[in-house]
Design an enzyme around this catalytic site. Structure first.
Site, PDB file in Angstrom:
ATOM      1  N   SER A   1      44.561 -24.972  30.825  1.00 42.71           N
ATOM      2  CA  SER A   1      44.071 -26.140  30.077  1.00 42.71           C
ATOM      3  C   SER A   1      42.777 -26.673  30.694  1.00 42.71           C
ATOM      4  O   SER A   1      42.557 -26.554  31.902  1.00 42.71           O
ATOM      5  CB  SER A   1      45.149 -27.230  30.127  1.00 42.71           C
ATOM      6  OG  SER A   1      44.609 -28.483  29.798  1.00 42.71           O
TER       7      SER A   1
ATOM      8  N   GLN B   1      41.408 -22.773  27.814  1.00 36.92           N
ATOM      9  CA  GLN B   1      41.399 -23.704  26.667  1.00 36.92           C
ATOM     10  C   GLN B   1      40.372 -24.793  26.891  1.00 36.92           C
ATOM     11  O   GLN B   1      40.312 -25.402  27.958  1.00 36.92           O
ATOM     12  CB  GLN B   1      42.785 -24.330  26.498  1.00 36.92           C
ATOM     13  CG  GLN B   1      42.858 -25.404  25.415  1.00 36.92           C
ATOM     14  CD  GLN B   1      42.726 -26.818  25.958  1.00 36.92           C
ATOM     15  OE1 GLN B   1      43.174 -27.094  27.068  1.00 36.92           O
ATOM     16  NE2 GLN B   1      42.109 -27.702  25.203  1.00 36.92           N
TER      17      GLN B   1
ATOM     18  N   HIS C   1      50.385 -29.354  17.968  1.00 35.97           N
ATOM     19  CA  HIS C   1      50.279 -29.836  19.335  1.00 35.97           C
ATOM     20  C   HIS C   1      51.661 -30.238  19.878  1.00 35.97           C
ATOM     21  O   HIS C   1      51.798 -31.190  20.631  1.00 35.97           O
ATOM     22  CB  HIS C   1      49.313 -31.026  19.403  1.00 35.97           C
ATOM     23  CG  HIS C   1      48.496 -31.080  20.670  1.00 35.97           C
ATOM     24  ND1 HIS C   1      47.189 -30.684  20.726  1.00 35.97           N
ATOM     25  CD2 HIS C   1      48.794 -31.490  21.923  1.00 35.97           C
ATOM     26  CE1 HIS C   1      46.715 -30.860  21.952  1.00 35.97           C
ATOM     27  NE2 HIS C   1      47.678 -31.349  22.705  1.00 35.97           N
TER      28      HIS C   1
HETATM   29  C1  FNR Z   1      50.313 -29.905  25.686  1.00 36.13           C
HETATM   30  N1  FNR Z   1      49.471 -29.252  24.788  1.00 36.13           N
HETATM   31  C2  FNR Z   1      48.140 -29.063  25.103  1.00 36.13           C
HETATM   32  N2  FNR Z   1      47.322 -28.353  24.283  1.00 36.13           N
HETATM   33  C3  FNR Z   1      46.032 -28.112  24.611  1.00 36.13           C
HETATM   34  O1  FNR Z   1      45.326 -27.454  23.854  1.00 36.13           O
HETATM   35  N3  FNR Z   1      45.533 -28.601  25.793  1.00 36.13           N
HETATM   36  C4  FNR Z   1      46.271 -29.330  26.664  1.00 36.13           C
HETATM   37  O2  FNR Z   1      45.801 -29.743  27.714  1.00 36.13           O
HETATM   38  C5  FNR Z   1      47.625 -29.604  26.305  1.00 36.13           C
HETATM   39  N4  FNR Z   1      48.411 -30.365  27.116  1.00 36.13           N
HETATM   40  C6  FNR Z   1      49.765 -30.487  26.855  1.00 36.13           C
HETATM   41  C7  FNR Z   1      50.591 -31.145  27.757  1.00 36.13           C
HETATM   42  C8  FNR Z   1      51.962 -31.194  27.536  1.00 36.13           C
HETATM   43  C9  FNR Z   1      52.838 -31.865  28.535  1.00 36.13           C
HETATM   44  C10 FNR Z   1      52.508 -30.587  26.382  1.00 36.13           C
HETATM   45  C11 FNR Z   1      53.995 -30.577  26.138  1.00 36.13           C
HETATM   46  C12 FNR Z   1      51.702 -29.958  25.474  1.00 36.13           C
HETATM   47  C13 FNR Z   1      50.024 -28.618  23.570  1.00 36.13           C
HETATM   48  C14 FNR Z   1      50.521 -27.196  23.878  1.00 36.13           C
HETATM   49  O3  FNR Z   1      49.449 -26.324  24.137  1.00 36.13           O
HETATM   50  C15 FNR Z   1      51.313 -26.610  22.718  1.00 36.13           C
HETATM   51  O4  FNR Z   1      50.561 -26.701  21.534  1.00 36.13           O
HETATM   52  C16 FNR Z   1      52.638 -27.295  22.507  1.00 36.13           C
HETATM   53  O5  FNR Z   1      53.260 -27.602  23.725  1.00 36.13           O
HETATM   54  C17 FNR Z   1      53.537 -26.388  21.689  1.00 36.13           C
HETATM   55  O6  FNR Z   1      54.716 -27.009  21.372  1.00 36.13           O
HETATM   56  P1  FNR Z   1      56.090 -26.784  22.179  1.00 36.13           P
HETATM   57  O7  FNR Z   1      56.229 -25.314  22.496  1.00 36.13           O
HETATM   58  O8  FNR Z   1      55.963 -27.605  23.409  1.00 36.13           O
HETATM   59  O9  FNR Z   1      57.075 -27.284  21.214  1.00 36.13           O
END
Ligand code: FNR
Length: 377
Positions: free
Chosen positions: A106, A127, A275
């Protein structure tokens, strides 16, 4: 605690983490309806059982953007992963590499690009968010490229952060948050010693290097709030497409029109994602958003899907609904928080084992054989 299924890691993580971190991971935005539907709608997808199909030689291998994967799974970008386990991004990346799948770092990771990339023997994915500070974006892309990153995940569903009401209750934000976090750390000594003390520095590695000064949790919230850019449009993405010569994936697409726009921009792939139910509550779950998007662009670009994938069956369901592979968010984070690298490798093994059973009993011997005809209508 006994871990026998992917779902067990959530409770294991809840026991280990200070509540402000557990709820930051676990929670969604507003009333958390989309968060719940993400999971429920995948569970509601019924598969067709087929027997006596001679599915004895199951292969889970696939290719994405010319990269070989042992499993159609990618670890999703998750901010602050180094707060959930000691140098968490490095541990998760090692686990992913050991199981032949990509790890996505990230923008807002604790460990910087330069710490994670050399720790693994396969290129990681990176990302990037759309941020006001275009200088940061450019330098982050240059650093990623220098570290051997080929695949860029560009997240577009956060022009503004969604309200996560749980965070104010848990001590992640809101009045007296820093005192509450200290108290929670003191009452979770295993985490406090392993991550709180031995996992330092806790800054946002990619950003503090750019700013030339250390950053902490308060800066994380402040910097993000000030830096998301709601003025962005498809036009603004062109420079990134021109600047980045490797595969570029647009993450956060929920509508077939946006999928077509991503294709027109020259993106190589999309992530169908809400997300993890953390942005606009009430939008479609991934299981429901995916089929019309696949109809619009399948075969012309790579389709990844995330949000609500919890186990190996869900991976098969997502592919049957039109994805080429999935991203895993919370499931790997819970496993990492509970057991570090070992937890994530075990989670990936459990998911692979579940997929093998599902593929045997649906008569699909390879990932390419998983399609809409596996769905019971
Ligand atoms: C995320 N997600 C996320 N996406 C992204 O593009 N950059 C980021 O920094 C983050 N940070 C982040 C933190 C936390 C704690 C969570 C739970 C999620 C979203 C992540 O990439 C993804 O899209 C989701 O977590 C997918 O859903 P599930 O598998 O958690 O249900």
């Amino acid at each position: 605690m006994i871990i026998s299924s992917p779902g067990d890691y959530r409770e294991a993580a809840r026991r280990r983490l200070p509540p402000f971190l557990f709820h930051y991971i676990d929670g969604g935005s507003y009333a958390e309806q989309t968060l719940r539907r993400n999971v429920a709608d995948f569970q509601d997808v019924a598969l067709r059982q087929r027997v006596l199909k001679k599915a004895d030689d199951i292969s889970l291998a696939t290719r994405l953007f010319d990269e070989a994967l042992d499993l159609p799974v990618v670890l999703a970008p998750v901010g602050l992963t180094g707060m959930y386990a000691r140098r968490g991004e490095v541990q998760a990346a090692r686990a992913a590499a050991s199981r032949g799948v990509p790890f996505t770092l990230s923008t807002v990771s604790v460990c910087p690009i330069e710490e994670v990339a050399p720790a693994i023997d396969r290129p990681m994915w990176f990302q990037l968010y759309v941020l006001r500070d275009r200088g940061f974006m450019k330098s982050a892309l240059e650093r990623a490229r220098a570290a051997g990153v080929k695949t860029l995940v560009f997240t577009v569903d956060m022009p503004v952060p969604g309200a996560r009401y749980r965070d104010a209750h848990s001590g992640m934000s809101g009045p007296g948050a820093s005192m509450r976090r200290l108290w929670q750390a003191a009452t979770h000594p295993a985490w406090a010693w392993d991550v709180g003390v031995r996992g330092r520095p806790h800054d946002l590695g990619n950003i503090s290097r750019h700013l030339g000064a250390p950053t902490g949790l308060a800066d994380y919230i402040g910097w993000l709030a000030n830096n998301f850019d709601p003025s962005i449009s498809w036009k603004d993405l062109q420079w990134i497409r021109d600047f980045w010569d490797g595969p570029m994936i647009i993450k956060g697409v929920l509508d077939p029109h946006d999928a077509r726009d991503a294709l027109a921009l020259g993106a190589d792939g999309i992530v169908v994602s809400n997300h993890g139910g953390r942005q606009l509550d009430g939008v479609l779950s991934t299981a429901r958003a995916l089929p019309p998007i696949a109809e619009a662009v399948k075969g012309r670009m790579t389709i990844l899907a995330d949000s609500g994938v919890r186990n190996g069956l869900d991976v098969v369901r997502a592919i049957a609904l039109g994805a080429d592979a999935v991203m895993l968010g919370r499931p790997f984070v819970y496993a990492l928080a509970a057991q570090g690298e070992r937890g994530v490798t075990n989670l990936l093994d459990l998911i692979a084992a579940e997929m093998r059973v599902a593929m045997t009993l649906t008569g699909a011997a390879s990932i390419a054989a998983i399609g809409p005809d596996l769905l019971a209508r």
